[in-house]
Structures are given as structure tokens and as C-alpha cells.
Design a protein around this motif. Structure first.
Motif, PDB file in Angstrom:
ATOM      1  N   UNK A  14      36.182   8.687 -13.647  1.00 39.64           N
ATOM      2  CA  UNK A  14      36.070   7.299 -14.616  1.00 39.64           C
ATOM      3  C   UNK A  14      35.398   7.393 -15.207  1.00 39.64           C
ATOM      4  N   UNK A  15      34.028   7.752 -15.180  1.00 37.84           N
ATOM      5  CA  UNK A  15      32.769   7.417 -16.724  1.00 37.84           C
ATOM      6  C   UNK A  15      33.266   9.063 -17.378  1.00 37.84           C
ATOM      7  N   UNK A  16      33.189   9.750 -17.265  1.00 39.47           N
ATOM      8  CA  UNK A  16      34.140  11.323 -18.258  1.00 39.47           C
ATOM      9  C   UNK A  16      34.670  10.947 -18.496  1.00 39.47           C
ATOM     10  N   UNK A  17      36.122  10.055 -18.026  1.00 35.78           N
ATOM     11  CA  UNK A  17      37.535  10.034 -19.288  1.00 35.78           C
ATOM     12  C   UNK A  17      37.403   8.313 -19.833  1.00 35.78           C
ATOM     13  N   UNK A  18      36.452   7.646 -20.009  1.00 36.58           N
ATOM     14  CA  UNK A  18      35.771   6.795 -20.479  1.00 36.58           C
ATOM     15  C   UNK A  18      34.823   7.265 -21.587  1.00 36.58           C
ATOM     16  N   UNK A 137      22.903   8.953 -27.693  1.00 34.11           N
ATOM     17  CA  UNK A 137      23.248   9.178 -25.901  1.00 34.11           C
ATOM     18  C   UNK A 137      22.911   7.760 -25.370  1.00 34.11           C
ATOM     19  N   UNK A 138      22.372   6.956 -25.971  1.00 29.38           N
ATOM     20  CA  UNK A 138      21.665   5.515 -25.063  1.00 29.38           C
ATOM     21  C   UNK A 138      22.165   5.287 -24.428  1.00 29.38           C
ATOM     22  N   UNK A 139      21.793   4.886 -23.042  1.00 30.79           N
ATOM     23  CA  UNK A 139      22.455   4.405 -21.632  1.00 30.79           C
ATOM     24  C   UNK A 139      21.708   2.828 -21.235  1.00 30.79           C
ATOM     25  N   UNK A 140      22.679   1.968 -20.769  1.00 32.99           N
ATOM     26  CA  UNK A 140      22.282   0.929 -20.575  1.00 32.99           C
ATOM     27  C   UNK A 140      20.868   0.420 -20.096  1.00 32.99           C
ATOM     28  N   UNK A 141      20.642   1.239 -18.485  1.00 37.19           N
ATOM     29  CA  UNK A 141      20.121   1.053 -17.571  1.00 37.19           C
ATOM     30  C   UNK A 141      18.654   1.986 -17.809  1.00 37.19           C
ATOM     31  N   UNK A 151      29.628  -0.793 -26.417  1.00 39.46           N
ATOM     32  CA  UNK A 151      29.680   0.469 -26.960  1.00 39.46           C
ATOM     33  C   UNK A 151      29.690   1.526 -28.427  1.00 39.46           C
ATOM     34  N   UNK A 152      30.705  -0.019 -29.263  1.00 32.57           N
ATOM     35  CA  UNK A 152      30.659   0.072 -30.853  1.00 32.57           C
ATOM     36  C   UNK A 152      30.347  -0.910 -31.548  1.00 32.57           C
ATOM     37  N   UNK A 153      28.000  -0.595 -31.952  1.00 29.05           N
ATOM     38  CA  UNK A 153      27.334  -0.933 -32.857  1.00 29.05           C
ATOM     39  C   UNK A 153      27.175  -1.481 -33.511  1.00 29.05           C
ATOM     40  N   UNK A 154      27.487  -2.192 -34.291  1.00 24.55           N
ATOM     41  CA  UNK A 154      28.037  -2.652 -36.257  1.00 24.55           C
ATOM     42  C   UNK A 154      25.983  -2.647 -36.132  1.00 24.55           C
ATOM     43  N   UNK A 155      25.960  -2.079 -37.066  1.00 19.70           N
ATOM     44  CA  UNK A 155      24.768  -1.760 -37.892  1.00 19.70           C
ATOM     45  C   UNK A 155      25.100  -2.824 -40.034  1.00 19.70           C
ATOM     46  N   UNK A 156      24.261  -3.418 -40.163  1.00 21.88           N
ATOM     47  CA  UNK A 156      24.279  -3.918 -41.144  1.00 21.88           C
ATOM     48  C   UNK A 156      23.667  -3.060 -42.366  1.00 21.88           C
ATOM     49  N   UNK A 157      24.730  -2.949 -43.905  1.00 27.19           N
ATOM     50  CA  UNK A 157      24.572  -2.345 -44.459  1.00 27.19           C
ATOM     51  C   UNK A 157      22.487  -1.467 -44.629  1.00 27.19           C
ATOM     52  N   UNK A 158      22.072  -2.355 -44.301  1.00 25.06           N
ATOM     53  CA  UNK A 158      20.191  -1.967 -44.648  1.00 25.06           C
ATOM     54  C   UNK A 158      20.340  -1.500 -42.660  1.00 25.06           C
ATOM     55  N   UNK A 190      27.107   4.428 -22.544  1.00 27.77           N
ATOM     56  CA  UNK A 190      26.712   3.698 -21.980  1.00 27.77           C
ATOM     57  C   UNK A 190      26.253   2.934 -20.475  1.00 27.77           C
ATOM     58  N   UNK A 191      27.315   3.347 -20.333  1.00 28.30           N
ATOM     59  CA  UNK A 191      28.210   3.203 -19.014  1.00 28.30           C
ATOM     60  C   UNK A 191      27.214   3.333 -16.966  1.00 28.30           C
ATOM     61  N   UNK A 192      26.790   4.886 -17.630  1.00 30.02           N
ATOM     62  CA  UNK A 192      25.808   5.351 -17.191  1.00 30.02           C
ATOM     63  C   UNK A 192      25.024   5.181 -16.343  1.00 30.02           C
ATOM     64  N   UNK A 193      24.270   5.348 -15.787  1.00 30.38           N
ATOM     65  CA  UNK A 193      23.499   5.677 -15.208  1.00 30.38           C
ATOM     66  C   UNK A 193      22.225   7.263 -15.022  1.00 30.38           C
ATOM     67  N   UNK A 194      21.056   7.012 -15.020  1.00 29.77           N
ATOM     68  CA  UNK A 194      20.206   8.136 -15.200  1.00 29.77           C
ATOM     69  C   UNK A 194      21.037   9.614 -14.191  1.00 29.77           C
ATOM     70  N   UNK A 195      21.128   8.108 -12.678  1.00 30.51           N
ATOM     71  CA  UNK A 195      21.471   9.875 -11.023  1.00 30.51           C
ATOM     72  C   UNK A 195      23.131  10.212 -11.234  1.00 30.51           C
TER      73      UNK A 195
END
Length: 305
Positions: A14-18, A137-141, A151-158, A190-195
Motif C-alpha cells: 500500500x505504501x509502495x502504491x501510494x 525523501x522526508x518522512x513525517x516521523x 505531500x505537495x508542499x508549496x513554496x513561494x517565489x522566494x 511522507x507516510x512511511x516510518x524509518x521501520x
């Protein structure tokens, strides 16, 4: 990976598919995406997922490494080996070059980390190539600030990030619409853990740099952390250099990443260690995150990945 009739997807499937879905969304929604690649386990996992998402075709994006000049040699060697093996484009931009061209002040002190200066090089690279999405490759944990990302994190023009200006992502719908000058940082794992990462590496038989496994290395004890002796740190008269059997849970710069004592020579050993620990990989091994409670969030607001 082919499945037998009646096969039930497990959580790694499921994680792979996402993650594959997210990578394909990036390819479909953006004109000039890039995958940030350091030679660490998370970005290596992303490359493996991209191979599943796009082979037999070529990647619809280059791999990009922002090289601080303080990297572990093992990670750099693996980076070059892997990119040559898969035949994909690798773009490397140097923080040292940015320091010279922008006349920035080189950090000082015992652990003179260039982490903060990476931001300038990253933003210059985004502008140079016109990247409108950067995959990481950042993860939430890992860390509190990373847990605030979409998952899609917007950044401004700066290149700045506003944690309060986040788009809803209902029913796995990712909105990549941006205005001129803006870009998006994308986190497929993002939804994965180190484990989860290690279980997936074991299942998929993914090769990694040797630094992740137990090896002997000269280190010093700094506030309870084992920091590798290297040309990039300042040894003081009070430092006691020891040879210890260690491994790395995360691979950042040699100036800011500590090792953990370990006898784990294989992936099963590492999984047992992680299962037993109560400390996140960054919390246990990243010196630069100890500057303040909001250290990572402050860097991200200024454009850090």
C-alpha cells in the motif's frame, strides 16, 4: 511486482502504491520536476520507487544533489555508482561554489556545518533549471517540522514555506497548481516510518552504502553522541579519539551527523535495533537539530528542503 490470484495487499504494498501514484502525479502535473538525491537510504528508496513507476522508460526528471563538501565518502561513492548503473542524469551543485559566488561567510566552530547554506545553493539550482517541483525523501516521523508538511508542499517565489498555508489533500488528491516563481516540494514517502523503509529495503533487496551497517571508525564523544573524526571538524585538546564499532541511522554531513554504537551487520539486525529504540533517527543522531526546538522549521521557512 506480480501477485498471485487472491493476493491481499500488505502495508508495504500500500505504501509502495501510494508513492508510485505520487511520483506519476508529479510527472503529470509539472513541467520541470527534479528528484533530490543524496545517496542516503530514503532517497535511494525513492529512486527504486521511480524505477517501478517509469521503467522501461527514462525518468521524467533528473537526480539533483546539493553537495555541501562535507559528505561521507561512502555516500558519494554510492551516489555515483547508482546513477551510472541506472543510466539517469545526475546534476550536482556545490555549496562551496555558492559560498564563493555569493561571498557568504563560512561557518566556524567545532562542527562547522554548511547545512544552513545549502538553502542558497538549492534555491539557485531551482532557478538555474526552472524546476517547478522538487521530490524529496522526508518522512513525517523524522522531526516535528516535517510532520507539518503536506505531500505537495508549496513554496513561494522566494523559496519560503508557510506551515499555515497548506492545501487540503482529501481523498489523495494532490493540487500542483502554482503561480509563476512558486514551486512545490513533494514527499512521496511522507507516510512511511524509518521501520517501513528498512522493511521495504529488506523485501526489495535494495543495495545501500556500507555506512548504514556496523563498521569501525574513529570517533569522539560529544554530549553523548559519537561524531566521526574528519577534516571537517575541529579537534580540541580535550577530545579523546576512540575507535568504536558504529553505524549511521541517517546520513547527513560529517559535521552534524552522529553515529550509534552497533553490532548490526545485516538488515535484520538493524530492524531489531530500530524496533527496540524509542528515539527518532534525527533526534538521536543530528547535532544541528539540537540548536533549538524549532531549528528545522526555521530553516524550512527560509527555503531548506
Amino acid at each position: 511486482m506480480s501477485k498471485e490470484p487472491g493476493y491481499q495487499l500488505d502495508y508495504l504494498d500500500q505504501l509502495e502504491s501510494e508513492a508510485i501514484h505520487i511520483l506519476r502525479e508529479v510527472a503529470g502535473q509539472f513541467e520541470r520536476p527534479a528528484l533530490l538525491f543524496s545517496g542516503g537510504k530514503d532517497s535511494i528508496t525513492l529512486v527504486h520507487l521511480a524505477l517501478k513507476a517509469f521503467r522501461p522508460g527514462k525518468f521524467p526528471f533528473p537526480l539533483v544533489h546539493i553537495d555541501t563538501g562535507h559528505n561521507f565518502p561512502e555516500a558519494l561513492s554510492f551516489r555515483d555508482q547508482l546513477t551510472a548503473q541506472i543510466g539517469e542524469t545526475l546534476i550536482v551543485r556545490s555549496v562551496a561554489d555558492t559560498i564563493r559566488s555569493r561571498q557568504l561567510t563560512e561557518p566556524g566552530g567545532k562542527f562547522a556545518s554548511r547545512n544552513a547554506l545549502q538553502t542558497f545553493t538549492l534555491l539557485d539550482t531551482i532557478e538555474e533549471f526552472g524546476f517547478d517541483a522538487c521530490i524529496g525523501g522526508a518522512r513525517r516521523d523524522e522531526e516535528k517540522a516535517r510532520a507539518k508538511e503536506r505531500i505537495f508542499s508549496i513554496r513561494d517565489e522566494f523559496g519560503g514555506w508557510d506551515p499555515k498555508r497548506q492545501r487540503p489533500e482529501i481523498w489523495n488528491t494532490y493540487n500542483g497548481r502554482i503561480r509563476k516563481g512558486e514551486n512545490v516540494r513533494v514527499f512521496p514517502i511522507s507516510n512511511w516510518t524509518e521501520l517501513d523503509i528498512w522493511n521495504y529495503i529488506r523485501r526489495e533487496n535494495i543495495a545501500l552504502p556500507s555506512i548504514y551497517f556496523a563498521h569501525e571508525r574513529e570517533v569522539i564523544d560529544f554530549e553523548g553522541q559519537w561524531v566521526a573524526v574528519s577534516p571537517f571538524i575541529r579537534l580540541d585538546a580535550s577530545d579523546n579519539v576512540e575507535r568504536r564499532r558504529v553505524r549511521y541511522r541517517t546520513v547527513g554531513d560529517m559535521t552534524c551527523t552522529a553515529a550509534v554504537e552497533s553490532a548490526a551487520s545485516g538488515i535484520d539486525d538493524i530492524i531489531r535495533e530500530i524496533t527496540a529504540t524509542r528515539t527518532s533517527e534525527r533526534g538521536e543522531t543530528r547535532i544541528d537539530d539540537r540548536v533549538s526546538e524549532a531549528a528545522m522549521e526555521d530553516r524550512k521557512k527560509n527555503g531548506y528542503f
